[in-house]
Design an enzyme around this catalytic site. Structure first.
Site, PDB file in Angstrom:
ATOM      1  N   GLU A  90       0.392  -0.924   0.135  1.00 48.21           N
ATOM      2  CA  GLU A  90       0.061   0.114  -0.095  1.00 48.21           C
ATOM      3  C   GLU A  90       0.994   0.868   0.035  1.00 48.21           C
ATOM      4  OE1 GLU A  90      -3.168   0.161  -0.643  1.00 48.21           O
ATOM      5  OE2 GLU A  90      -3.398  -2.594  -0.035  1.00 48.21           O
ATOM      6  N   GLU A 124       3.981  13.340  -5.196  1.00 49.98           N
ATOM      7  CA  GLU A 124       3.183  12.596  -4.090  1.00 49.98           C
ATOM      8  C   GLU A 124       3.985  13.331  -2.707  1.00 49.98           C
ATOM      9  OE1 GLU A 124       1.161   9.662  -0.607  1.00 49.98           O
ATOM     10  OE2 GLU A 124       3.112   8.935  -2.008  1.00 49.98           O
TER      11      GLU A 124
END
Length: 492
Positions: free
Chosen positions: A250, A385
């Site tokens: 994840e 990000e």
């Protein structure tokens, strides 16, 4: 000052060499606890304890129903100790007490849900096309699993892995982030109190390269479940491939939060704010790209700016605080660097854009809620990000352009769509490349619904019924019912 020990084989132990890591409160800047600095020897101890528990301890002798009962008991203990666990997390990572208390109070549901699933894991009898043959499948646990978690939601990320994996019958070594290990060690106290057999859940602490890497590369480890950076996930994936270990990764996101002109704009403003400033932007599903239909772009972005100005920064233990500090010093500097990068690329800073200062900001590791306009999707601020409270606003004309911009990313974790046209919402949910799509809402998760992304956002899913399958392997069993063995030189 709290002095924590690791939990290995049902025993509380120091690191083999006795070294420690000081853990700092992100708000006050003060050292408030120490954790052991584990090494390869400690990883070895933990894996051996988990292997022993899986193969010869009391754990494999338990019925599936008894396994579920233990999990439900652990859920009860978490509920009873929710306030302590939440305050520990806030002290360790600086997230808001409202958020962390809500998360911790929700965690028992994971153990109730997956604990209830433990005795419903079933194989199948296959109506095989071979005469005089009985064929069935067994779903069996993998063995020793390693769970490695990030610093932003330590217990939630751990439970996402532990609950389905325990339901399947595996054993675990949990390695939390060295920045936020305290809550995992408090959680281990509840594991012990619940009566789990020694070695079923072990917690080791320390740096990734010193104790995490030996766990990942250990020959007895069958699966790694990781939440963290793209770089860390890539290294784990490459390492796991050498031994064909199973993985769940994840990782990050650069999620598009898309607002159409026909949306309920009051709700969409709240969705835009919550999508990026909740958790100070330190969440993988952060709606860090705000895509707004051009016909409403100027006035909508203006409303978002005005709303963001009202956000209250301060002590995360204060229930009135809305934006807390950045958890780690490296992340704090990274966010400030990206603000400079955005300016250098021509982004127009509409709000914030610097370190926040003020009398109620503790040690000062705060970044102002920041909004950039004049952004196009090739800018680094739109592609990489940041993991902080920075919002990049991008206009679009129609559905096709919104989809093109949203999907033009290396990530595919989440997306939001704001529209009163449900036909549009359904079509957009199909066209968007994302593991999760929210329509007229944002940043909602449940133990019942799969969580995970595609592309560089990860591999596999957590939560939901399918999560248990990530921790099982299938065995096909063939039994002859015939009286004679046919020609042994011919494939049956």
């Amino acid at each position: 000052m709290k002095q924590y020990q690791m939990f290995i084989g049902g025993q509380w132990v120091d690191a083999t060499d006795g070294e420690i890591i000081e853990t700092t409160n992100p708000y006050s800047g003060e050292v408030w606890a120490t954790i052991p600095r584990g090494r390869a020897e400690d990883a070895e101890r933990a894996v051996q304890a988990a292997q022993a528990a899986f193969t010869s301890g009391a754990w494999p002798k338990l019925t599936a129903s008894a396994r579920g009962q233990l999990m439900r008991k652990l859920g009860d203990l978490i509920a009873e100790n929710a306030e302590l666990l939440a305050k520990t997390e806030v002290t360790d990572n600086g997230k808001l007490i409202n958020e962390m208390l809500g998360q911790v109070k929700y965690l028992p549901q994971y153990f109730y849900y997956f604990g209830g699933m433990a005795d419903k894991i079933e194989g199948a009898v296959i109506p095989i096309d071979k005469p005089d043959t009985f064929n069935f499948t067994r779903l069996e646990p993998l063995g020793v699993c390693v769970a490695i978690t990030a610093w932003n939601s330590p217990l939630l990320l751990a439970v996402n892995k532990l609950a389905p994996g325990l339901a399947a019958g595996n054993t675990f070594v949990l390695k939390p982030s060295e920045y936020t290990s305290a809550s995992a060690l408090e959680f281990a106290k509840l594991v012990e109190k619940a009566g789990f057999p020694p070695g079923v859940i072990n917690v080791v602490t320390g740096l990734g390269q010193e104790v995490g890497e030996p766990l990942v590369t250990h020959k007895l480890v069958k699966k790694i479940a990781f939440t963290g950076s793209e770089f860390g996930g890539q290294r784990i994936y490459e390492s796991a491939a050498k031994d064909f270990k199973r993985v769940t990764l994840e990782l990050g996101g650069k999620s598009a939060n898309i607002v159409f002109a026909d949306a309920n704009l009051d709700n969409a403003v709240k969705g835009a704010i919550g999508g990026i400033y909740a958790a100070s932007g330190q969440t993988c599903v952060a709606g860090s790209r705000l895509l707004v239909q051009r016909s409403i772009y100027d006035r909508f972005v203006e409303r978002v700016v005005e709303f963001a100005k009202t956000a209250k920064l301060g002590d995360p233990m204060d229930v009135g605080t809305q934006v807390g500090p950045v958890t780690t010093p490296p992340q704090f500097q990274k966010i400030l660097d990206y603000i400079d990068i955005a300016r250098g690329e021509g982004g127009e800073c509409l709000l914030g854009g610097k370190k926040a200062t003020g009398p109620n900001l503790g040690a000062g590791r705060f970044v102002e809620p920041t909004i950039f306009g004049a952004v196009h999707n090739r800018m680094r601020i739109a592609q990489e990000e940041v993991f902080g409270p920075i919002l990049a606003c991008i206009p679009f004309d129609d559905e096709d352009e919104a989809v093109q911009i949203a999907n033009d990313s290396n990530y595919a974790l989440a997306a939001g769509v704001w529209t009163e046209n449900m036909r549009r919402g359904l079509i957009m949910s199909q066209r968007l490349e994302a593991g999760m799509v929210w329509v007229n809402m944002y940043r909602a998760v449940s133990y019942m619904s799969p969580f995970g992304g595609h592309k560089r956002s990860g591999v596999g899913h957590e939560n939901g019924m399918s999560a248990v399958m990530e921790y099982l392997q299938t065995k096909s069993v063939w039994i002859s019912t015939g009286l004679e063995t046919p020609d042994p030189f011919v494939l049956r």
